[in-house]
Design a protein around this motif. Structure first.
Motif, short mmCIF file in Angstrom:
data_model
loop_
_atom_site.label_atom_id
_atom_site.label_comp_id
_atom_site.label_asym_id
_atom_site.label_seq_id
_atom_site.Cartn_x
_atom_site.Cartn_y
_atom_site.Cartn_z
N ILE A 1 -5.57 -3.41 -3.69
CA ILE A 1 -6.17 -4.72 -3.95
C ILE A 1 -6.50 -4.86 -5.43
CG2 ILE A 1 -8.19 -6.18 -3.51
CD1 ILE A 1 -8.28 -4.93 -0.68
N ARG A 2 -7.05 -3.83 -6.02
CA ARG A 2 -7.37 -3.88 -7.45
C ARG A 2 -6.12 -4.08 -8.30
NH1 ARG A 2 -11.02 1.55 -7.02
NH2 ARG A 2 -13.09 0.61 -6.64
N ILE A 3 -5.05 -3.34 -7.97
CA ILE A 3 -3.80 -3.47 -8.73
C ILE A 3 -3.18 -4.85 -8.51
CG2 ILE A 3 -1.47 -2.58 -9.01
CD1 ILE A 3 -3.57 -0.78 -10.23
N ALA A 4 -3.29 -5.38 -7.28
CA ALA A 4 -2.79 -6.73 -7.00
C ALA A 4 -3.49 -7.75 -7.89
CB ALA A 4 -3.00 -7.07 -5.53
N VAL B 1 0.84 -1.19 0.00
CA VAL B 1 0.00 0.00 0.00
C VAL B 1 0.88 1.25 0.00
CG1 VAL B 1 -1.77 1.30 1.25
CG2 VAL B 1 -1.89 -1.21 1.16
N SER B 2 1.93 1.24 0.79
CA SER B 2 2.90 2.34 0.80
C SER B 2 4.30 1.75 0.91
CB SER B 2 2.65 3.29 1.98
OG SER B 2 2.90 2.65 3.21
N THR B 3 5.30 2.55 0.48
CA THR B 3 6.68 2.05 0.56
C THR B 3 7.58 3.07 1.23
OG1 THR B 3 6.97 2.79 -1.76
CG2 THR B 3 6.55 0.44 -1.39
N HIS B 4 8.09 4.04 0.49
CA HIS B 4 9.14 4.90 1.02
C HIS B 4 8.59 6.13 1.73
CE1 HIS B 4 11.68 2.81 -2.23
NE2 HIS B 4 11.88 2.23 -1.07
N ILE B 5 7.85 5.86 2.81
CA ILE B 5 7.41 6.91 3.72
C ILE B 5 7.61 6.39 5.14
CG2 ILE B 5 5.75 7.91 2.11
CD1 ILE B 5 3.53 6.43 3.51
N GLN C 1 -10.79 1.09 8.34
CA GLN C 1 -10.18 1.42 7.06
C GLN C 1 -9.93 0.21 6.17
OE1 GLN C 1 -7.87 4.79 9.60
NE2 GLN C 1 -6.67 3.85 8.00
N VAL C 2 -9.43 -0.88 6.74
CA VAL C 2 -9.05 -2.03 5.92
C VAL C 2 -10.26 -2.89 5.56
CG1 VAL C 2 -7.60 -4.09 5.78
CG2 VAL C 2 -6.73 -2.03 6.92
N ILE C 3 -11.09 -3.21 6.55
CA ILE C 3 -12.25 -4.07 6.28
C ILE C 3 -13.19 -3.47 5.24
CG2 ILE C 3 -14.36 -5.02 7.31
CD1 ILE C 3 -12.74 -5.69 9.80
N PRO C 4 -13.53 -2.18 5.29
CA PRO C 4 -14.39 -1.63 4.24
C PRO C 4 -13.78 -1.75 2.84
CG PRO C 4 -14.35 -0.16 6.12
CD PRO C 4 -13.31 -1.19 6.38
N ALA C 5 -12.46 -1.65 2.74
CA ALA C 5 -11.81 -1.81 1.43
C ALA C 5 -11.96 -3.24 0.92
CB ALA C 5 -10.33 -1.45 1.54
N ILE C 6 -11.79 -4.20 1.82
CA ILE C 6 -11.94 -5.61 1.43
C ILE C 6 -13.37 -5.91 1.00
CG2 ILE C 6 -11.88 -7.97 2.35
CD1 ILE C 6 -9.49 -7.03 4.09
N GLU C 7 -14.33 -5.38 1.73
CA GLU C 7 -15.73 -5.60 1.38
C GLU C 7 -16.06 -4.99 0.03
OE1 GLU C 7 -17.66 -3.93 4.77
OE2 GLU C 7 -17.58 -5.80 5.94
N THR D 1 -9.20 3.55 3.41
CA THR D 1 -10.03 2.61 2.65
C THR D 1 -9.74 2.74 1.16
OG1 THR D 1 -11.76 2.62 4.33
CG2 THR D 1 -12.40 1.94 2.10
N GLU D 2 -9.59 3.96 0.69
CA GLU D 2 -9.37 4.19 -0.74
C GLU D 2 -8.03 3.63 -1.20
OE1 GLU D 2 -10.37 6.50 1.46
OE2 GLU D 2 -12.47 6.58 0.79
N THR D 3 -6.95 3.85 -0.42
CA THR D 3 -5.64 3.37 -0.85
C THR D 3 -5.54 1.84 -0.76
OG1 THR D 3 -4.71 3.75 1.36
CG2 THR D 3 -4.47 5.51 -0.26
#
Length: 324
Positions: A181-184, A159-163, A220-226, A174-176
């Motif tokens: 997930i879509r890109i995966a 989801v994030s790397t160099h921060i 944040q995470v569960i709503p993205a998965i749903e 939720t958005e990120t």
């Protein structure tokens, strides 16, 4: 067979050497599927250093067993010194990436496979960017791309790397997470898996333990998965970070969504070793890369660099196909 463009990387580093060693171990048929994008001066020096038996030739006429090379001039090439950070070397690496991206966008190659560049040399050349990821965004025009580490047993997207870790928690919205997930899902399709299975790591210990260790997983995470499931994506989670990677290694998932840099990089590199390949997802082109640096300490010292990771990056590039 995919046509793969191999970029030279920083000419002061081990890129030319590991490319030449990988080419030396290829069959004539395999060499016919690659194009080297770099400065002939450094590529021929590396070839001669390891005693390889092929020639770099024009891409128009390629005798069997030789290797086509697209010349990209390094500025002040004769003044570039082995094993040192130099702006001219950073500029040379940048020019190779630009040429490779242009060729991929034009359909002249199918996959870009990059040797390592040095981020400081890149900045000294005037590019205030985060290495290859920044260059690829600049040259393809995308606003965002995603880091994938892929090995024989474990693939991870971030989801994030160099921060910073503190910023990573704030970035995990939720958005990120949904976007990752879509890109995966899209990335796994490019590797030939028809029905990707995705595991999502929790951001907190035990995924927050019902709010005792944080609420981000619940809010944040569960709503993205749903939301991803509603789109038809086969995704499971959140799963605690100390469990999900083992489950993926056991074969339950094709890829794991990690919430931040070290959560994904540590298991991927530990398990994948020299076979762990860096892939950039979310681009209009396909790109693989070595998962190591320029290794200035051993560069141009009689052939000390090992080509295993470059070979793995090339092998992955051969597998990948664009998804329409």
């Amino acid at each position: 067979m995919n046509k793969i463009g191999l970029t030279m990387g920083d000419p002061a580093g081990i890129g030319p050497e590991v490319i030449c060693k990988s080419l030396q171990d290829m069959t004539a048929e395999e060499r016919a599927g690659v194009i080297v994008i770099g400065d002939r001066l450094f590529m021929e020096r590396a070839r001669d250093m390891i005693g390889a038996d092929f020639q770099f030739v024009s891409e128009r006429e390629v005798p069997s067993g030789d290797v086509p090379l697209v010349q990209v001039d390094a500025p002040n090439a004769e003044s570039i010194r082995p094993g040192e950070i130099q702006p001219d070397a950073g500029e040379a690496a940048c020019r190779c990436v630009k040429k490779a991206v242009d060729m991929a966008l034009a359909g002249e190659i199918d996959v870009v496979c990059t040797a390592s560049l040095h981020k400081t040399a890149l900045r000294e050349a005037g590019y205030n960017l985060s290495g290859h990821a920044g260059l690829l965004k600049l040259f393809t025009g995308v606003k965002k791309n995603f880091a994938v580490l892929a090995g024989p047993k474990l693939s991870v997207i971030h989801v994030s790397t160099h921060i910073s870790l503190a910023d990573a928690v704030r970035y995990c919205t939720t958005e990120t997470v949904l976007e990752t997930i879509r890109i995966a899902n899209q990335h796994v399709l490019t590797t030939g898996v028809a029905e990707p299975r995705i595991g999502v790591a929790g951001i907190n210990p035990h995924c927050g333990e019902n709010g005792h260790y944080g609420t981000e997983d619940d809010t944040q995470v569960i709503p993205a998965i749903e939301a991803a499931r509603a789109e038809g994506i086969n995704v499971t989670g959140p799963i605690p970070g100390d469990i999900v990677f083992e489950q993926a290694i056991e074969g339950r998932f094709d890829i794991v969504v990690a919430q931040y840099h070290d959560q994904g990089h540590i298991p991927a590199k530990l398990i994948g070793g020299h076979d762990c390949v860096n892939i950039t997802a979310g681009l209009p082109i396909l790109r693989t890369s070595v998962d190591h640096g320029t290794a200035f300490d051993i560069a141009w010292k009689g052939g000390l660099a090992r080509p295993g990771n470059m070979k793995a990056a090339i092998a992955m590039a051969r597998r990948m196909k664009p998804v329409k």
